[in-house]
Write a protein that holds these residues in place. Structure first.
Motif, short mmCIF file in Angstrom:
data_model
loop_
_atom_site.label_atom_id
_atom_site.label_comp_id
_atom_site.label_asym_id
_atom_site.label_seq_id
_atom_site.Cartn_x
_atom_site.Cartn_y
_atom_site.Cartn_z
N ALA A 104 0.85 -1.19 0.00
CA ALA A 104 0.00 0.00 0.00
C ALA A 104 0.88 1.24 0.00
O ALA A 104 2.11 1.16 0.11
N SER A 105 0.25 2.37 -0.13
CA SER A 105 0.92 3.68 -0.04
C SER A 105 -0.01 4.59 0.73
O SER A 105 -1.17 4.26 0.97
N PRO A 106 0.48 5.76 1.15
CA PRO A 106 -0.41 6.68 1.87
C PRO A 106 -1.65 7.06 1.08
O PRO A 106 -2.68 7.44 1.65
N ASP A 107 -1.58 6.93 -0.26
CA ASP A 107 -2.72 7.31 -1.10
C ASP A 107 -3.67 6.15 -1.41
O ASP A 107 -4.70 6.36 -2.07
N THR A 108 -3.34 4.96 -0.95
CA THR A 108 -4.17 3.80 -1.27
C THR A 108 -5.55 3.95 -0.64
O THR A 108 -5.68 4.25 0.54
N ARG A 109 -6.57 3.71 -1.45
CA ARG A 109 -7.94 3.78 -0.95
C ARG A 109 -8.55 2.38 -0.97
O ARG A 109 -8.42 1.63 -1.94
N TRP B 36 7.34 1.91 5.10
CA TRP B 36 6.41 1.49 4.05
C TRP B 36 5.00 1.41 4.63
O TRP B 36 4.81 1.46 5.85
N ASP B 37 4.04 1.27 3.75
CA ASP B 37 2.65 1.07 4.15
C ASP B 37 2.22 -0.32 3.68
O ASP B 37 2.65 -0.78 2.61
N GLU B 38 1.38 -0.95 4.46
CA GLU B 38 0.84 -2.23 4.03
C GLU B 38 -0.55 -2.44 4.62
O GLU B 38 -0.92 -1.81 5.62
N ILE B 39 -1.28 -3.32 4.00
CA ILE B 39 -2.62 -3.69 4.47
C ILE B 39 -2.60 -5.19 4.75
O ILE B 39 -2.05 -5.97 3.97
N GLU B 40 -3.19 -5.55 5.87
CA GLU B 40 -3.20 -6.95 6.29
C GLU B 40 -4.63 -7.35 6.61
O GLU B 40 -5.36 -6.61 7.29
N VAL B 41 -5.04 -8.51 6.13
CA VAL B 41 -6.36 -9.05 6.43
C VAL B 41 -6.16 -10.39 7.13
O VAL B 41 -5.61 -11.32 6.54
N GLU B 42 -6.60 -10.47 8.39
CA GLU B 42 -6.42 -11.69 9.17
C GLU B 42 -7.77 -12.33 9.46
O GLU B 42 -8.68 -11.68 9.97
N LEU B 43 -7.89 -13.59 9.13
CA LEU B 43 -9.12 -14.32 9.31
C LEU B 43 -9.44 -14.48 10.80
O LEU B 43 -8.55 -14.72 11.62
N ALA B 44 -10.71 -14.36 11.16
CA ALA B 44 -11.11 -14.56 12.55
C ALA B 44 -10.91 -16.03 12.93
O ALA B 44 -10.91 -16.93 12.08
N ASP B 45 -10.73 -16.28 14.21
CA ASP B 45 -10.53 -17.65 14.70
C ASP B 45 -11.68 -18.54 14.24
O ASP B 45 -12.86 -18.20 14.42
#
Length: 505
Positions: free
Chosen positions: A14-19, A154-163
Motif C-alpha cells: 500500500a501507499s499513503p494514497d491507497t484507498r 512502508w505502508d501495508e494492508i493486512e487481512v487476518e481471518l477470525a478464529d
C-alpha cells in the motif's frame, strides 16, 4: 503460560494514497466497524546470523495494542502461521526460547530489528455482528538496532481471518482488493521486508541441484528428512497431535537410508550419526508407543456393550493413560533439551556440508540404487520365512516383530529411491507397506496384551472386577491369530513374480 492461535492472513502493498474499496460488497460482510488506531512498538530477536529469519520464524517483543507481549510465529503453510504468545517481560521467555532451540542451538538471541507501526484497525462483520476478519492498515517504520545500518518505511494492508473462520472468505476479500488495484506483498512478514530493505536479509539456502547421480538422489532424500525432523521439533515440545509420530518417522527414515545406502555414503563416517538417530528414535518412541497403545485400548473399551464393561474401567484406563503419557512426553522433551540432541543436529549439518560419498555415489541412480533396495527385501524375506516356520507363541511373536522392522526398512529404502526410479519403486514401497501393516497390527496386539494384563492385575488388587480386561485380552489374542493367518497371503501378493525385474528394469 504461552497461548497459541492459528494465524491465517493476507498482506498487501500500500501507499499513503491507497484507498480501500467498499468491503460490504464482499459476500457475507454486513458491516465494517472502525476499531481505532494503535501505536505498536516491536523489537524482533534472532541470532547474529539470522537463523530464525532463514527458517521463516519470527520472535518479537511488542508493546502497544491489545496483545502486548512476546510473540513467536512458526510457519505452517504459505499465509498460515501458529502464533505462540507469552506475557510481557524483559527477557526472552524460556518457553519460547526452547521452541526455537532447534534453530538457534547454542547461539544467543539478540535484537535485530525494531518496527514501529501506526495501525488503523477495521473489523469485517457478518449479519449477526460476528467477526469475519480484521483488516489493518499499517504505516511501518523499521530500523536496525543502534550501531546498525538502515532505516526504511512502508505502508501495508493486512487481512487476518477470525478464529475458526473459513479461509475461502479471504479469497473473496482478496478478489475485491485486487480489483481495486492492490497487490499481494511478496514479503512473507514485516520482519522479512525490513531485513531485505535494509540489506540484512539472511543468505538464501542454496537451491539443491537437479539430482543426476545416485549420490545426488540419496543426499536430497536425506536433506528432506532432516528438514522434517527440525520442522516437527517445536510441535513435539508443544504437544501438537501427531508431531511425535512425524518426527520419529523422519528420524527412522534418516537412519534407514544411511544404513541401506552404505555403498553410497561411507559407513565409517555415518555410523556415529546412525547410532545417535537410533537413540533419538528410541526416546521419541516412548511417547509415540504410548499414544498408539492408549488409543487402541480406548477404542477397545468403547466398542464393548455397556453390559460387558464391569467396574470403573474408564476411570482406571484414563488414570493409566494420563500417567503414561506424561512420563512419555517428559522423556521426549528431555531428549530435545539435551546437549546430545544438539550434537546430533550439528552432525547432520556436517554430513550435508561435506558428504562422505563413495565411488558408487557417482553412478547412475538406476544402476546403483535397486541393488540396495533388493538387499533389504532379501533380509525381509528371510525373516518372514523364519517367523512363519515357527509355532505360535512368544518366539514367533519376536520373529514377527523382527520381520516388521525389516518390512519398514525395505519400504523406506524404496521410498528413498522413488524420485530416481519412479513407478517401480513406488509399487515396491506400496507392497512393503502392506506387509508392514499386517505385522504392525500383530505387534500392537502383543503390546496391548501386556498392558491389559497389567491393568487386570492392578484392578484385581484394588478389589475391582477384572472381567473386562480379560475380555479385551482375549479379543487381542484372537486378532493376533487372524493377522498371523493373513500374513502368508499378504506376503504372497507382495512377492508376486517380476518384483526384481520390475525394480531393476
Amino acid at each position: 503460560m504461552a497461548d497459541t492461535k492459528r494465524e491465517i492472513e493476507r498482506k498487501y502493498d500500500a501507499s499513503p494514497d491507497t484507498r480501500l474499496p467498499d468491503l460490504t460488497q464482499v459476500a457475507g460482510v454486513a458491516g465494517v466497524r472502525d476499531r481505532g488506531v494503535d501505536e505498536l512498538d516491536a523489537v524482533y530477536y534472532d541470532t547474529g546470523d539470522l537463523r530464525l529469519a532463514a527458517a521463516s520464524v519470527t520472535l518479537r517483543r511488542r508493546t502497544g495494542g491489545a496483545d502486548a507481549g512476546w510473540h513467536l510465529k512458526l510457519p505452517v503453510a504459505p499465509g498460515v502461521r501458529d502464533e505462540i504468545s507469552a506475557p510481557l517481560s524483559d527477557d526472552v521467555p524460556a518457553e519460547l526460547a526452547a521452541l526455537v532451540r532447534v534453530y538457534t542451538r547454542e547461539a544467543a538471541l539478540d535484537p535485530v530489528v525494531r518496527l514501529r507501526s501506526v495501525r488503523a484497525v477495521r473489523h469485517l462483520l457478518d449479519a449477526d455482528g460476528a467477526l469475519l476478519a480484521e483488516l489493518s492498515r499499517d504505516e511501518v517504520h523499521a530500523e536496525r538496532p543502534p550501531g546498525g545500518d538502515g532505516v526504511v518505511r512502508w505502508d501495508e494492508i493486512e487481512v487476518e481471518l477470525a478464529d475458526g473462520g473459513d479461509p475461502a472468505f479471504l479469497d473473496a476479500v482478496d478478489k475485491k482488493l485486487r480489483k481495486a488495484g492492490l497487490r499481494r506483498s511478496t514479503a512473507p512478514s514485516k520482519l522479512a521486508r525490513a531485513l531485505a530493505d535494509t540489506g540484512a536479509a539472511p543468505a538464501p539456502r542454496p537451491e539443491a541441484p537437479t539430482p543426476r547421480t545416485a549420490g545426488d538422489h540419496i543426499l536430497r532424500y536425506l536433506r528432506e528428512q532432516s528438514d522434517a525432523l527440525v520442522a516437527h521439533d517445536p510441535g513435539v515440545r508443544r504437544d501438537v497431535p501427531d508431531a511425535v509420530h512425524q518426527m520419529r518417522v523422519a528420524t527412522r527414515r534418516l537412519r534407514s537410508a544411511l544404513r541401506t545406502y552404505r555403498k553410497i555414503l561411507d559407513r565409517d563416517a555415518t555410523g556415529p550419526v546412525i547410532d545417535e538417530l537410533t537413540w533419538l528414535a528410541g526416546e521419541l518412541g516412548v511417547a509415540r508407543d504410548q499414544e498408539v497403545l492408549a488409543e487402541r485400548l480406548r477404542s477397545g473399551v468403547g466398542a464393548l456393550p455397556d453390559t460387558l464393561v464391569l467396574g470403573p474401567v474408564a476411570a482406571r484406563l484414563k488414570a493409566w493413560s494420563v500417567a503414561g503419557e506424561a512420563d512419555a512426553r517428559g522423556t521426549a522433551v528431555a531428549a530435545l533439551d539435551s546437549a546430545r540432541y544438539l550434537a546430533l543436529l550439528s552432525s547432520l549439518d556436517a554430513l550435508f556440508a561435506s558428504p562422505p560419498l563413495l565411488k558408487a555415489a557417482g553412478k547412475a541412480a538406476d544402476a546403483a540404487l535397486p541393488d540396495a533396495v533388493l538387499k533389504e527385501y532379501d533380509r525381509l524375506s528371510r525373516r518372514v520365512e523364519h517367523a512363519l516356520a515357527l509355532p505360535a507363541g512368544q518366539e514367533r511373536d519376536v520373529a514377527l516383530h523382527d520381520a516388521r522392522k525389516a518390512a519398514k526398512r525395505a519400504r523406506y529404502a524404496a521410498e528413498a529411491a522413488t524420485q530416481a526410479l519412479g513407478r517401480p519403486a513406488r509399487r515396491f514401497a506400496k507392497r512393503m507397506k502392506a506387509v508392514q501393516k499386517v505385522l504392525g497390527d500383530h505387534q500392537d496386539s502383543v503390546v496391548a496384551r501386556g498392558a491389559l494384563r497389567d491393568l487386570a492385575i492392578a484392578a484385581n488388587a484394588a478389589g475391582e472386577p477384572s472381567f473386562t480386561w480379560g475380555l479385551l485380552y482375549g479379543q487381542e489374542s484372537a486378532g493376533a491369530a487372524e493377522r498371523e493367518a493373513e500374513l502368508p497371503q499378504v506376503w504372497e501378493r507382495a512377492t508376486a513374480p517380476g518384483l526384481r525385474a520390475d525394480l531393476t528394469g
